[in-house]
Design a protein around this motif. Structure first.
Motif, PDB file in Angstrom:
ATOM      1  N   VAL A 148       0.877  -1.180   0.000  1.00 25.50           N
ATOM      2  CA  VAL A 148       0.000   0.000   0.000  1.00 25.50           C
ATOM      3  C   VAL A 148       0.909   1.223   0.000  1.00 25.50           C
ATOM      4  O   VAL A 148       1.758   1.356   0.882  1.00 25.50           O
ATOM      5  CB  VAL A 148      -0.900   0.022   1.259  1.00 25.50           C
ATOM      6  CG1 VAL A 148      -1.784   1.266   1.255  1.00 25.50           C
ATOM      7  CG2 VAL A 148      -1.746  -1.242   1.340  1.00 25.50           C
ATOM      8  N   ASP A 154      -0.510  12.702   1.852  1.00 19.77           N
ATOM      9  CA  ASP A 154      -1.148  11.863   2.876  1.00 19.77           C
ATOM     10  C   ASP A 154      -0.969  12.473   4.265  1.00 19.77           C
ATOM     11  O   ASP A 154       0.075  13.058   4.568  1.00 19.77           O
ATOM     12  CB  ASP A 154      -0.488  10.465   2.915  1.00 19.77           C
ATOM     13  CG  ASP A 154      -1.276   9.417   2.157  1.00 19.77           C
ATOM     14  OD1 ASP A 154      -2.393   9.723   1.704  1.00 19.77           O
ATOM     15  OD2 ASP A 154      -0.771   8.280   2.021  1.00 19.77           O
ATOM     16  N   THR A 158      -5.289   9.594   6.265  1.00 20.97           N
ATOM     17  CA  THR A 158      -5.588   9.117   4.901  1.00 20.97           C
ATOM     18  C   THR A 158      -4.785   7.854   4.594  1.00 20.97           C
ATOM     19  O   THR A 158      -5.265   6.945   3.913  1.00 20.97           O
ATOM     20  CB  THR A 158      -5.303  10.205   3.837  1.00 20.97           C
ATOM     21  OG1 THR A 158      -3.929  10.607   3.929  1.00 20.97           O
ATOM     22  CG2 THR A 158      -6.204  11.421   4.041  1.00 20.97           C
ATOM     23  N   ARG A 162      -6.394   4.171   3.704  1.00 15.85           N
ATOM     24  CA  ARG A 162      -6.001   3.380   2.519  1.00 15.85           C
ATOM     25  C   ARG A 162      -5.589   1.966   2.950  1.00 15.85           C
ATOM     26  O   ARG A 162      -5.923   0.978   2.278  1.00 15.85           O
ATOM     27  CB  ARG A 162      -4.869   4.086   1.770  1.00 15.85           C
ATOM     28  CG  ARG A 162      -4.521   3.427   0.422  1.00 15.85           C
ATOM     29  CD  ARG A 162      -3.488   4.218  -0.399  1.00 15.85           C
ATOM     30  NE  ARG A 162      -3.828   5.622  -0.478  1.00 15.85           N
ATOM     31  CZ  ARG A 162      -3.167   6.596   0.156  1.00 15.85           C
ATOM     32  NH1 ARG A 162      -2.083   6.332   0.857  1.00 15.85           N
ATOM     33  NH2 ARG A 162      -3.552   7.841   0.056  1.00 15.85           N
ATOM     34  N   GLU A 165      -8.699   0.000   3.657  1.00 15.90           N
ATOM     35  CA  GLU A 165      -9.400  -0.400   2.421  1.00 15.90           C
ATOM     36  C   GLU A 165      -8.765  -1.648   1.814  1.00 15.90           C
ATOM     37  O   GLU A 165      -9.465  -2.525   1.298  1.00 15.90           O
ATOM     38  CB  GLU A 165      -9.407   0.759   1.409  1.00 15.90           C
ATOM     39  CG  GLU A 165     -10.456   1.809   1.754  1.00 15.90           C
ATOM     40  CD  GLU A 165     -10.240   3.140   1.055  1.00 15.90           C
ATOM     41  OE1 GLU A 165      -9.272   3.261   0.258  1.00 15.90           O
ATOM     42  OE2 GLU A 165     -11.050   4.059   1.328  1.00 15.90           O
ATOM     43  N   HIS A 166      -7.449  -1.717   1.873  1.00 15.59           N
ATOM     44  CA  HIS A 166      -6.770  -2.916   1.360  1.00 15.59           C
ATOM     45  C   HIS A 166      -7.045  -4.133   2.240  1.00 15.59           C
ATOM     46  O   HIS A 166      -7.146  -5.252   1.747  1.00 15.59           O
ATOM     47  CB  HIS A 166      -5.274  -2.663   1.209  1.00 15.59           C
ATOM     48  CG  HIS A 166      -4.940  -1.868  -0.013  1.00 15.59           C
ATOM     49  ND1 HIS A 166      -5.090  -0.497  -0.078  1.00 15.59           N
ATOM     50  CD2 HIS A 166      -4.514  -2.242  -1.238  1.00 15.59           C
ATOM     51  CE1 HIS A 166      -4.757  -0.069  -1.279  1.00 15.59           C
ATOM     52  NE2 HIS A 166      -4.394  -1.106  -2.006  1.00 15.59           N
TER      53      HIS A 166
END
Ligand code: GRF
Length: 185
Positions: A148, A154, A158, A162, A165-166
């Motif tokens: 990632v 960032d 944030t 991320r 989300e992964h």
């Protein structure tokens, strides 16, 4: 059909993603007030919660967990934000049947603060790892991992979003690869 249980200590966003896609036999939390228990209620997933401090020792606490797993004939235990080290009682009964998700690209940044540690180290990429659980802290054999990136602009928030989300992509993929049937294949 492989039967899964999920263990979580806090928010349970990974549990939510898993329970939406797979039949979770039960959720276990080591905190009676964890938000994951509300999620379980909303999703109609059976939940158990008890705390280490309610037992004489960790062996007795873990034996209660083993009894639950045996009773439900669980094939695979999915740790998702379960913030305790798995001790010998649980491990000896279920080793090879317990997986964990870690929010970094192991062996980089093991431990309880994988996201923060990667951020503070100034890396330009971190990752997410799912691994078998052994007696170490985030040391078990890696099943699957993804990189990632940390992007220009960032913030830690944030970056963290991320990574999560992964996580929500990777956990279901691994469950399918391990032979767990999705609800709607
Ligand atoms: C996740 O980042 C997971 O990788 C780590 O703890 C966090 C749990 O988040 N082990 P949630 O409870 O699933 O929202």
């Amino acid at each position: 059909m492989k039967k899964i249980a999920v263990f979580a200590s806090g928010s349970g966003s990974n549990f939510q993603v898993i329970a939406e896609q797979f039949d979770v036999k039960f959720i276990f939390s080591d905190h009676r007030d964890a938000f994951v228990l509300e999620r379980a209620d909303n999703l109609g997933v059976p939940a158990y919660a008890f705390e280490l401090k309610e037992f004489d020792n960790k062996a007795a606490y873990e034996q209660a967990i083993v009894d639950l797993l045996d009773q439900h004939q669980i094939d695979l235990v999915c740790l998702a934000g379960y913030m305790k080290i798995v001790g010998p009682t649980l491990l000896s009964a279920y080793e090879g049947r317990i997986i964990n998700i870690h929010p970094a690209y192991l062996p980089e940044f093991p431990g309880a603060h994988g996201i923060q540690d990667a951020w503070e180290a100034g890396v330009d990429q971190s990752g997410v790892t799912i691994h078998w659980v052994d007696s170490g802290v985030d040391t078990g054999q890696i099943i699957k991992q993804v990189r990632v990136p940390r992007l220009a602009g960032d913030t830690i928030e944030t970056f963290e979003t991320r990574i999560h989300e992964h996580e929500y992509q990777l956990y279901p993929q691994v469950l399918v690869e391990l032979g767990v049937e999705p609800k709607n294949p």
